[in-house]
Scaffold this active site. Structure first.
Site, mmCIF file in Angstrom:
data_model
loop_
_atom_site.group_PDB
_atom_site.id
_atom_site.type_symbol
_atom_site.label_atom_id
_atom_site.label_comp_id
_atom_site.label_asym_id
_atom_site.label_seq_id
_atom_site.Cartn_x
_atom_site.Cartn_y
_atom_site.Cartn_z
ATOM 1 N N HIS A 51 0.888 -1.348 -0.161
ATOM 2 C CA HIS A 51 0.540 0.058 0.048
ATOM 3 C C HIS A 51 0.458 0.966 -0.274
ATOM 4 C CE1 HIS A 51 -3.741 -1.791 1.523
ATOM 5 N NE2 HIS A 51 -3.653 -2.706 0.953
ATOM 6 N N GLU B 254 0.627 4.025 1.991
ATOM 7 C CA GLU B 254 1.451 4.028 3.487
ATOM 8 C C GLU B 254 2.792 3.425 3.436
ATOM 9 O OE1 GLU B 254 -3.380 5.077 3.439
ATOM 10 O OE2 GLU B 254 -1.900 3.784 2.275
ATOM 11 N N CYS C 121 -6.054 2.706 5.815
ATOM 12 C CA CYS C 121 -6.757 0.953 6.445
ATOM 13 C C CYS C 121 -5.954 0.423 7.625
ATOM 14 C CB CYS C 121 -6.634 -0.199 5.039
ATOM 15 S SG CYS C 121 -5.008 -0.962 4.740
ATOM 16 N N CYS D 215 -2.327 -0.156 7.598
ATOM 17 C CA CYS D 215 -1.525 0.899 7.727
ATOM 18 C C CYS D 215 -2.378 1.329 8.804
ATOM 19 C CB CYS D 215 -2.070 1.411 6.291
ATOM 20 S SG CYS D 215 -1.407 0.394 4.297
#
Length: 303
Positions: free
Chosen positions: A54, A56, A83, A86
């Protein structure tokens, strides 16, 4: 002067757009500390075939390679709310400030699959003191996650001439199916049959214009008529356009794309009102090269 979340967000948005161009999922993140940008990243989940890649997490990995695993004092700016995975990584990295543009709740409201758990809930459960700023450059971030824009990005990414022709035919079919669903009975010759009352006007030009307003769900103020005659209506389209946004993200020329897979589909649609009608665009005045798209409907009395 330390950069603000608002001033940093354009970097994250550019990363998200790069993600979409690559065929990833359109997320961007930036980490800053003491006025310096230390990481700029986007998701690579599809290209790397890594479900943990992801934006992040990619940004945290970059920042940790420079600063070590303790990112205390850092600000993380993300186009989309982190999410739970993260958010937990943010806790472990000891990042103290997070700024987001688009929220998990908004994504769920669009019908997207998300874990309905705000990042503040994760931070609170972990006993972490993380300040969260929401809605940073929200309008610009929302474009990235607009369903219609994403559909256009998927349609246009990598499309060559043959694919463009197929897209035009598919769009024309969808528009004609929409027309049929309005309860219009197509007549023959120059008698197109009854139209919905909201389209009725003194001329087929006006009826076709009203139909386009209806089809695109816009107001007359968003598509104002700038020229009227017995044989032609010219209007300036300034409404939100998924094709325009997708071309901007993919760095495609709207003049080429709209000519190849949009204009003819709209022409076929107006001909359902009257076969003598013709839809056209002025490609010298088309967004983003102009502040509006100049379009017209003309009536060929000899057809």
């Amino acid at each position: 002067m330390n950069p603000t979340a608002e001033s940093i967000m354009p970097l994250a948005i550019r990363e998200a757009e790069q993600s979409l161009r690559e065929g990833n999922n359109g997320f961007g993140a930036v980490i800053a500390k003491d006025g310096e940008i230390v990481a700029v990243a986007h998701d690579t989940e599809e290209t790397d075939q890594d479900p943990t890649a992801h934006a992040e997490l990619n940004a945290i990995r970059q920042a940790s390679a420079r600063l070590g695993k303790d990112l205390s004092g850092c600000l993380l700016v993300a186009t989309h709310e982190p999410c739970p995975m993260c958010a937990i990584a943010i806790v472990w990295a000891r990042i103290g400030r997070v700024a987001v543009g688009y929220s998990i709740a908004e994504a769920i409201g669009q019908g997207r699959r998300r874990i309905d758990l705000p990042c503040e809930t994760i931070f609170s459960a972990a006993g972490a003191d993380v300040a969260v700023e929401r809605g940073v450059a929200r309008a610009s971030c929302a474009v990235l996650y607009d369903r219609s824009v994403r559909n256009e990005v998927r349609r246009l990414r990598g499309a060559g001439p043959e694919e463009m022709a197929a897209l035009n035919d598919a769009l024309a079919r969808r528009r004609l199916e929409w027309f049929a669903a309005q309860g219009v009975v197509q007549g023959s010759g120059q008698d197109p049959g009854p139209a919905p009352a909201r389209w009725l006007a003194d001329s087929p030009l006006e009826s076709a214009y009203r139909m386009l307003l209806d089809k695109f769900g816009v107001s007359a103020a968003e598509m104002p008529v700038v020229e009227r005659s017995a044989t032609r209506i010219v209007f300036h389209s300034m409404n939100f356009c998924p094709t325009l946004e997708a071309c901007r993200i993919l760095r495609l020329d709207t003049r080429r794309v709209c000519a190849a897979c949009n204009e003819e589909a709209t022409d076929r649609l107006v001909k359902r009102i009257d076969p003598r009608l013709r839809f056209a665009r002025n490609y010298g005045k088309l967004r983003p090269h102009a502040p509006y798209c100049e379009e017209s409907i003309s009536l060929d009395a000899l057809a």
